[in-house]
Structure formats: C-alpha cells, structure tokens
Write an enzyme that holds these catalytic residues in place. Structure first.
Site, PDB file in Angstrom:
ATOM      1  N   GLU A 113       3.835 -20.532  62.856  1.00 16.51           N
ATOM      2  CA  GLU A 113       4.929 -19.561  63.064  1.00 16.51           C
ATOM      3  C   GLU A 113       6.211 -20.278  63.434  1.00 16.51           C
ATOM      4  O   GLU A 113       6.182 -21.434  63.843  1.00 16.51           O
ATOM      5  CB  GLU A 113       4.586 -18.660  64.268  1.00 16.51           C
ATOM      6  CG  GLU A 113       3.331 -17.901  64.121  1.00 16.51           C
ATOM      7  CD  GLU A 113       2.899 -17.278  65.450  1.00 16.51           C
ATOM      8  OE1 GLU A 113       3.608 -17.416  66.457  1.00 16.51           O
ATOM      9  OE2 GLU A 113       1.835 -16.661  65.439  1.00 16.51           O
ATOM     10  N   LYS A 115       9.206 -21.107  65.936  1.00 20.99           N
ATOM     11  CA  LYS A 115       9.377 -21.148  67.390  1.00 20.99           C
ATOM     12  C   LYS A 115      10.762 -20.580  67.677  1.00 20.99           C
ATOM     13  O   LYS A 115      11.771 -21.190  67.345  1.00 20.99           O
ATOM     14  CB  LYS A 115       9.238 -22.578  67.893  1.00 20.99           C
ATOM     15  CG  LYS A 115       9.290 -22.684  69.403  1.00 20.99           C
ATOM     16  CD  LYS A 115       8.825 -24.058  69.828  1.00 20.99           C
ATOM     17  CE  LYS A 115       9.016 -24.384  71.283  1.00 20.99           C
ATOM     18  NZ  LYS A 115       9.828 -23.588  72.108  1.00 20.99           N
ATOM     19  N   ASP A 117      13.989 -19.521  69.652  1.00 22.59           N
ATOM     20  CA  ASP A 117      14.659 -20.176  70.772  1.00 22.59           C
ATOM     21  C   ASP A 117      15.355 -19.129  71.639  1.00 22.59           C
ATOM     22  O   ASP A 117      16.520 -18.804  71.452  1.00 22.59           O
ATOM     23  CB  ASP A 117      15.684 -21.189  70.236  1.00 22.59           C
ATOM     24  CG  ASP A 117      16.115 -22.144  71.321  1.00 22.59           C
ATOM     25  OD1 ASP A 117      15.520 -22.119  72.415  1.00 22.59           O
ATOM     26  OD2 ASP A 117      17.057 -22.922  71.079  1.00 22.59           O
ATOM     27  N   TYR A 225       4.712 -12.393  69.634  1.00 18.61           N
ATOM     28  CA  TYR A 225       3.815 -13.329  68.955  1.00 18.61           C
ATOM     29  C   TYR A 225       2.474 -13.575  69.646  1.00 18.61           C
ATOM     30  O   TYR A 225       1.754 -14.477  69.279  1.00 18.61           O
ATOM     31  CB  TYR A 225       4.513 -14.668  68.741  1.00 18.61           C
ATOM     32  CG  TYR A 225       5.253 -15.205  69.957  1.00 18.61           C
ATOM     33  CD1 TYR A 225       4.581 -15.552  71.110  1.00 18.61           C
ATOM     34  CD2 TYR A 225       6.634 -15.362  69.925  1.00 18.61           C
ATOM     35  CE1 TYR A 225       5.243 -16.029  72.208  1.00 18.61           C
ATOM     36  CE2 TYR A 225       7.323 -15.847  71.028  1.00 18.61           C
ATOM     37  CZ  TYR A 225       6.607 -16.175  72.175  1.00 18.61           C
ATOM     38  OH  TYR A 225       7.274 -16.654  73.269  1.00 18.61           O
ATOM     39  N   LYS A 312       8.642 -29.634  67.574  1.00 20.43           N
ATOM     40  CA  LYS A 312      10.052 -29.290  67.754  1.00 20.43           C
ATOM     41  C   LYS A 312      10.941 -30.031  66.774  1.00 20.43           C
ATOM     42  O   LYS A 312      10.736 -31.216  66.508  1.00 20.43           O
ATOM     43  CB  LYS A 312      10.476 -29.578  69.198  1.00 20.43           C
ATOM     44  CG  LYS A 312       9.863 -28.523  70.114  1.00 20.43           C
ATOM     45  CD  LYS A 312      10.262 -28.555  71.533  1.00 20.43           C
ATOM     46  CE  LYS A 312      11.606 -28.285  71.984  1.00 20.43           C
ATOM     47  NZ  LYS A 312      11.755 -28.194  73.436  1.00 20.43           N
ATOM     48  N   CYS A 406      46.533 -43.035  84.758  1.00 20.46           N
ATOM     49  CA  CYS A 406      46.122 -41.647  84.554  1.00 20.46           C
ATOM     50  C   CYS A 406      47.004 -41.003  83.484  1.00 20.46           C
ATOM     51  O   CYS A 406      48.234 -41.036  83.596  1.00 20.46           O
ATOM     52  CB  CYS A 406      46.236 -40.872  85.868  1.00 20.46           C
ATOM     53  SG  CYS A 406      45.936 -39.109  85.648  1.00 20.46           S
ATOM     54  N   CYS A 409      49.146 -38.189  85.531  1.00 19.97           N
ATOM     55  CA  CYS A 409      50.149 -38.449  86.572  1.00 19.97           C
ATOM     56  C   CYS A 409      50.601 -39.900  86.620  1.00 19.97           C
ATOM     57  O   CYS A 409      51.480 -40.250  87.417  1.00 19.97           O
ATOM     58  CB  CYS A 409      49.625 -38.018  87.933  1.00 19.97           C
ATOM     59  SG  CYS A 409      48.309 -39.082  88.544  1.00 19.97           S
ATOM     60  N   CYS A 424      41.037 -41.220  88.548  1.00 21.91           N
ATOM     61  CA  CYS A 424      42.422 -41.211  89.016  1.00 21.91           C
ATOM     62  C   CYS A 424      42.336 -40.958  90.525  1.00 21.91           C
ATOM     63  O   CYS A 424      41.822 -39.921  90.948  1.00 21.91           O
ATOM     64  CB  CYS A 424      43.201 -40.091  88.329  1.00 21.91           C
ATOM     65  SG  CYS A 424      44.766 -39.767  89.161  1.00 21.91           S
ATOM     66  N   CYS A 430      47.793 -35.286  91.465  1.00 16.46           N
ATOM     67  CA  CYS A 430      47.642 -35.264  90.009  1.00 16.46           C
ATOM     68  C   CYS A 430      47.493 -33.799  89.551  1.00 16.46           C
ATOM     69  O   CYS A 430      46.538 -33.121  89.949  1.00 16.46           O
ATOM     70  CB  CYS A 430      46.409 -36.083  89.652  1.00 16.46           C
ATOM     71  SG  CYS A 430      46.011 -36.090  87.922  1.00 16.46           S
TER      72      CYS A 430
END
Ligand code: IVH
Length: 714
Positions: A113, A115, A117, A225, A312, A406, A409, A424, A430
């Site tokens: 069958e 699977k 999710d 199922y 899977k 950064c 800044c 940073c 900042c």
C-alpha cells in the site's frame, strides 16, 4: 569507540531524538528531515545492539513518539497503537520477506500500500456509528479528537449497508492534500501567522485545533488502512479493507497483492514515480503480510508489528544552479548563508532559495557561485543544499567570500566556539537583530501579542518601537499611521498589548530572548528563583545548581544581566506592569517534603504537572524513575506496573494521593492549580510505561474505553 564514548554518544542521540520527537509530534514544526531523524535512530539502534548493557526501556528505540496535548481528554487504546519498522533500502525489504517466510514456513502473500504522510488516527465504530476518534498519543493512550474528526468530510458518521461488527476499530491517516495546504499557508502568510512547514504538520496541527468548527475549513482528508476487533470475519487484510470500503469508509484502492519480492519491487518503483502526480503527500510504501492468521503468528515487538515494514522514499532532490549567496542575520546575530537558485520544481513547489546553514557547511560542500547543486526539502520550510555536482563546475567558478562585517550594521563578525557559525556581536544595535528580538518578544509562547513580522517592520521603521518596553507606550494615533491600519486593528493591537501584561513570569523570562534560555529553561529558572531580582543576583555557582542549567546557559545568563542596558530595560518593563515574579501564585509553601525524592506514576485528581508543582512547593524533588535514592513512589490511578514492581523490589514505600495530601496538609495555602498559564485544562498525563505491547494491551483493556483517563479540574 571507547566504552565511555559509546555511553556518551547514546545519551546524546537519545536527547536529540527526544527533542526532535517533541518538535515533530507536539509542536508540528520539525527542524530536521525524516531521513536525518531515521539515521539518528538507526545509529542508536546499532549502538544499543552492540552494547545491550546500555539498553533501557525508555529509550526512543523502544517506544513511539508521543503527540499527547494537555488540552485534550485522553483515553486508553484498546490495542496499543504502534509504529512501523522502516527502511530506505530494498535489501532490507527482501530480508523482511525472507524472515517471514522462514518463521511461517507456509505460503502467504503480501499486501502493498501507499504510506500516507499525515497523522495517525484510530476510529471506533459502535453499532454502525462513529463513537470515538483517538490520536496515537504515546501508543497506550491517545487524545480524544472525536469532535474534530466529525468535521472531516470523508469520514462517515454512520456506516452504510450492513454486516459490520457491532464494534470495531479502524486506523488510518489524516492528511492535508497539497491544494488545501497551499491555500492554508497563503492565508496564514496573509494574516502574518507562521506557515506550516509541510502538509503533514498542517494536518496534525489542524486535527488538534481547539475549536472543532475550524477543522472543517482546513480541507483534511482521511484514508484508513487497518481494521481491528474481536472475532472479525476476515481471513485477509485485503478482505477487511474491501469490507470497510463497502461500509462507506475511505480506503485506498492503490494497493496490490504481491506474491514475491519481484512484485513488491515493481510496486515500489511504479509508485516512486507515480506518487509525484498524486494530490497528496506519500513518503513510502507499506508492505504487509496479507493473511491475518500469519500476522497473528508473527506478532509484535515493543514498537512494531513483525508482519509489516515501511519502505521509505528518499527525499526528492533537484539539480539547479546557484546564482548568488545572501548572508542573513538572525535574532541571535548568527549569520546564515542562503543561496539564490535558478527556480526549480521540487515536491510540488518551486524552489528559489536554499539554506547553506553556516560557514562550516559551505566549506564542507566546497561550493562556488555558478555551481550546480542538489537541493532537498528537509523538515523546514527552506530547502537545503545537500551536494555539489562537481562535473558541471565551470572553470574559474568564483569562491564565495563569507563577509567579514555584518551585512546589516557593518560590525565586524566574530566566530562562535565551534567555529562553524559567524555572529554579529552588535546585539543591541543591529537593526535585524533588534527586529528579530521584538518579533520573538511578542511571539505566541512569549508575550503572545497578536502581530506579525510586517507590523514589527513598520513599527521599527517609523521609530515607534526600538525595544520591547516601547510596545507598552504605543498610542492609537501612532498605530493609525501604519499602512492600511484602521481603528479596529489599532484597538485590537492595543488590547493585545494590555492583555500581555498578565503573562506569567516564566513566559516573560523567555520573551527577553536571553541566549540559550528557551521555554523549558525559562520555566526552571522562574520556578527556582521565583522573581527576576533573585535571578539577576544569582552567581554562576547558584545558577549551576538549578536543574538542567549547564555552564553555557549559566554564562549566557550572567552575561545578559551584566549589561546595564538590559537591567534598565527590565526596570522599564517592570514599570509597564509586566509580571516579574511567581511569588504571589506559587511561592514555596512548606518544607514538609524536604530531602524527599518522589516518583509519580498514574493519574491523579489534578494534572501530573500540578502534582509535581506541589512536590516542589513543599520542598521535595520529583524524579522520573525509581531508584535506590527514591523516598516515595506516589501512585495515582492505574500506576505503571514497572514502577510499582521496582519500588516493591527496592522496598520503597508506595503512597496514594490522599496520603500525599495528608503529608502536605496544613502547609497548602491554596492548590497549585494557578501555577501555569491559567487557561489550560488539566494535563491528563497518562502513565507512560510500556507494557511489552502485544496486539492487545492487558494493562489497559480491563479498564474499558468508556472512562477518560483523567478529567477532573481542580
Ligand atoms: S499500517 C501497527 N499502513 O506510518 C502499525 N501505516 O511510520 C500499522 N502509515 O504509524 C500501521 N500509511 O501512522 C500502515 N498504509 C499504511 C500507512 C501507515 C501511513 C503511518 C502510520 C504508521 C506510520 C509509521
């Protein structure tokens, strides 16, 4: 590996798996892919196999992850609700088939069958009517989501035809088709709510909505199922599903009876391609022994049936070109490289950006601008780059240069201790970090103010809010200057800010955004210190004496409070009226249980959290497992048999709730019911002990399924 290292690795893996289980099942917001999770589990299983002396009953390899939520009433499962053994490789499916052949020694068939999710559901039908719907929970008890399930349109309330057993269970998966998922996420983005990472999380989040009517708008669907019950009139699993379909239950016709591994492989490879055209997510194929007598003969392990296995599918990958790399600054100052890609289709959506995590990862991948890279969707919304296709690299491709300053800044970046990430350090100056901290401050688990990133952006750009305390002096006039804001929105925001002043101290502490102080740590700190002044005055040693506080967290707390700016901000927040203590509500009540270590098991007239709170209010300590150090085992209704046995064998006194209350009597000013967020229902915390699970659960079956595990509120 040395034995000490093995033990350490096992502990590490268990902690990581537990945290990821919580994120997956409870938060519905996983941060790693299923594949990465399964690999961790495999590593743990291997280590435990090689070192059985370290195997414990509560290892995540021995039990299913729990999705229980305290907002729901819980009921025992008549039959334990287990998980499936899974594999990513066909040889292991072959080995499964061979094992079954060997132990059965007769002819049988397989039913293959899809699977689905989504999130597992267990429906009970009595006299043809839907009686109850439970989630998997911890496999032994599940959350009662019957009212919500009644709003899922393809689940019948009443069966059609006749010939169904008086009572039976049917289990399956509730999922959200892609279309409904896209619509929901668009709506959430419009409303400035966090979008769901994937349809699975959206399905389990929707199934656990508190208002059942909202469920009907979420477009959930169900496929069933697995039929269970006493004396069922079927010889095979396939027959059971066929009958269920005749009674009007939603059963997938995408299943096939296979006689050998060749047919199984053909089914797998067919669906590995065809699933991409399905309107919902599938993550593999489930291969089940079809004959019910054979299933019975093979039985179950503590966690899985021996008559089924899941193959899977590997996460879908796509190959695309890196156009450029951006460097994004987060709330904590960490700089994350994000690649801009040539748009590519991946699992139903177009991907334009993918994370490279950190400088260390960029180095490992050896990535260049213009490279062709493999992208994959993990647990998160942003896909990740998993590899570079070196054969397609153009000569002279440019090596990306990680910025020294950064990008926001301009402050020089620093590297963290592990050398993987750049930060940073200008945390209070900042702009991106400030905005990130403001967003965190008002988030649901912090101050819970109704607003999103876009509102913060505007409030910041207009200069109205630069630090959390500014929220508390905002005026309606200021809010009406925000783009598109009318009187109602402004009033709603002001009301929400006002309501946030009642937020409990532990949430306020979490809202401050102290590095490494997450929700749980904030709770421990609040309970231990009771108020902010005591916490600010604590030295390193005192901090280290608090449960779950290690050196990194202790140093971060000291560092945070040593900044005069932070202290001033706390004074401003105090002046605004925020809760900075737990004293009034749950101050220590007595020392009646001083030096007592108490293990609790079973269900009580109040939630288990409240019992734990009482223990600590009276000077005792709660521990999760019975050992020589335990003073008492406090047993409620239906205590775990393992704990009882262990307590008996160690000669540890077992007390009941009445006796416990007598011990603290006269010391309790008021029940501790108001220690947590006030709106929550009792945590029906079931006993989590496993029973060595067979198909029927002896320990719980006797109690029937009519009475909830625990309902009473204080
Ligand atoms: S049979 C005793 N069949 O996958 C367990 N499970 O990863 C019987 N799932 O826990 C489960 N599709 O929630 C079965 N066709 C299918 C399934 C399926 C999805 C889920 C189920 C299970 C999980 C394991």
């Amino acid at each position: 590996m040395e034995i000490g290292e093995v033990k350490k690795r096992i502990e590490e893996l268990r902690a990581e798996i537990a945290e990821n289980n919580r994120r997956y099942y409870v938060e519905n917001a996983p941060v790693i892919s299923d594949y990465d999770f399964d690999m961790m589990m495999d590593e743990l299983m291997e280590l435990e196999k090689a070192h059985p002396e370290f195997l414990t009953k509560d290892s995540p390899t021995q039990k299913v992850g729990s999705d229980l939520k305290k907002e729901f009433v819980q009921y025992p499962h008549k039959y334990p609700m287990l998980s499936l053994g899974n594999t990513y490789n066909i040889e292991e499916v072959e080995a499964f088939a061979e094992r079954a052949e060997k132990s059965l020694g007769k002819t049988f068939t397989f039913c293959c069958e899809l699977k689905f999710d989504g999130t597992a559901i267990c429906l009970t039908y009595r006299n043809g009517k839907l009686f109850r719907a439970l989630t998997r929970g911890d496999g032994t008890v599940g959350d009662d989501v019957t009212d919500n399930v009644r709003h899922i349109s393809n689940i019948p309330q009443v069966l059609k035809g006749g010939g169904y057993p008086e009572e039976f269970e049917i289990r399956g998966e509730i999922y959200m088709p892609y279309k409904a998922f896209d619509r929901l996420n668009e709506e959430r983005t419009r409303n400035e709510d966090q979008p769901f990472a994937n349809p699975r999380n959206a399905a389990s989040g929707s199934l656990k909505l508190i208002n059942p009517k909202e469920v009907s708008h979420r477009g959930l669907e169900c496929t069933l199922y697995h039929v269970l019950g006493e004396n069922l009139p079927f010889l095979t699993h396939d027959q059971a599903l066929e009958s269920a379909a005749a009674w009007g239950l939603p059963v997938s016709d995408k299943r096939k009876i296979c006689r050998d591994i060749g047919e199984i492989e053909a089914f797998i490879s067919f669906w590995d391609t065809e699933r991409k055209a399905l309107p919902f997510a599938t993550d593999g194929i489930v291969i089940k022994i079809n004959e019910l007598a054979c299933q019975k003969e093979l039985g179950y392990t503590a966690k899985f049936p021996r008559w089924a296995v899941a193959y899977k599918f590997k996460a879908e990958q796509a190959l695309t070109k890196v156009k450029s790399i951006d460097y994004q600054v987060g709330r904590t100052g960490a700089v994350t490289p994000v690649a801009n890609l040539e748009p590519v289709l991946l699992s139903g959506t177009t991907v334009r950006r993918a994370t490279l995590h950190n400088a260390g990862q960029m180095h490992i991948l050896d990535i260049r601008i213009g490279d062709y890279v493999y992208v994959e969707k993990g647990g998160e919304i942003i896909p990740k780059i998993t590899g570079v296709e070196m054969e397609k690299r153009m000569p002279g491709a440019k090596v990306p240069e990680f910025p020294k300053y950064c990008p926001d800044c301009g402050t020089m970046l620093v590297r963290d201790e592990g050398e993987a990430r750049f930060f940073c350090p200008n945390s209070d100056g900042c702009p991106t970090q400030i905005k990130g901290k403001l967003v965190h401050f008002i988030s649901r688990k912090a101050m819970n103010v109704i607003a999103g990133d876009a509102t913060i952006e505007q409030l910041f750009n207009l200069g109205f809010v630069r630090r959390p305390s500014d929220f508390y002096s905002l005026t309606k006039e200021q809010l009406l200057r925000l783009e598109g804001w009318k009187d109602r929105a402004a009033q709603r925001f002001i009301d929400s800010i006002e309501a946030s002043k009642k937020t409990a101290f532990d949430h306020v502490l979490f809202a401050l955004g102290i590095r490494y102080v997450g929700e749980t740590t904030a709770k421990s700190l609040a309970r231990h210190f009771m108020n902010i002044d005591a916490l600010m005055a604590a030295d390193r040693e005192t901090l280290l004496s608090v449960d779950d506080i290690g050196e990194v967290i202790a140093d971060s707390i000291i560092d945070y409070f040593s900044d005069p700016g932070h202290r001033e901000e706390i004074e401003r927040l105090k002046a605004a009226g925020l809760e900075f203590s737990l004293e009034e509500k749950s101050g220590p009540k007595s020392e009646a249980l001083k030096d007592n270590i108490i293990v609790i098991s079973g269900n009580f007239s109040v939630s288990r959290d409240e019992i734990k709170e009482l223990i600590s209010q009276h000077g005792g300590k709660n521990s999760s497992s019975v050992s020589g150090k335990t003073t008492y085992l406090l047993a409620g209704e239906k205590p775990g048999p393992e704990k009882l046995k262990k307590a008996e064998s160690l000669g540890i006194p077992v007390i009941d709730e009445a006796e416990f209350r007598r011990m603290i009597e006269g010391n309790t000013e008021s029940p501790a019911a108001d220690a947590g967020p006030s709106h929550e229902k009792a945590d029906a915390g079931p006993s989590r002990e496993k029973t060595g699970a067979g198909p029927s659960n002896e320990d719980i079956a006797g109690s029937g399924s009519a009475a909830p595990v625990q309902l009473t509120l204080f």
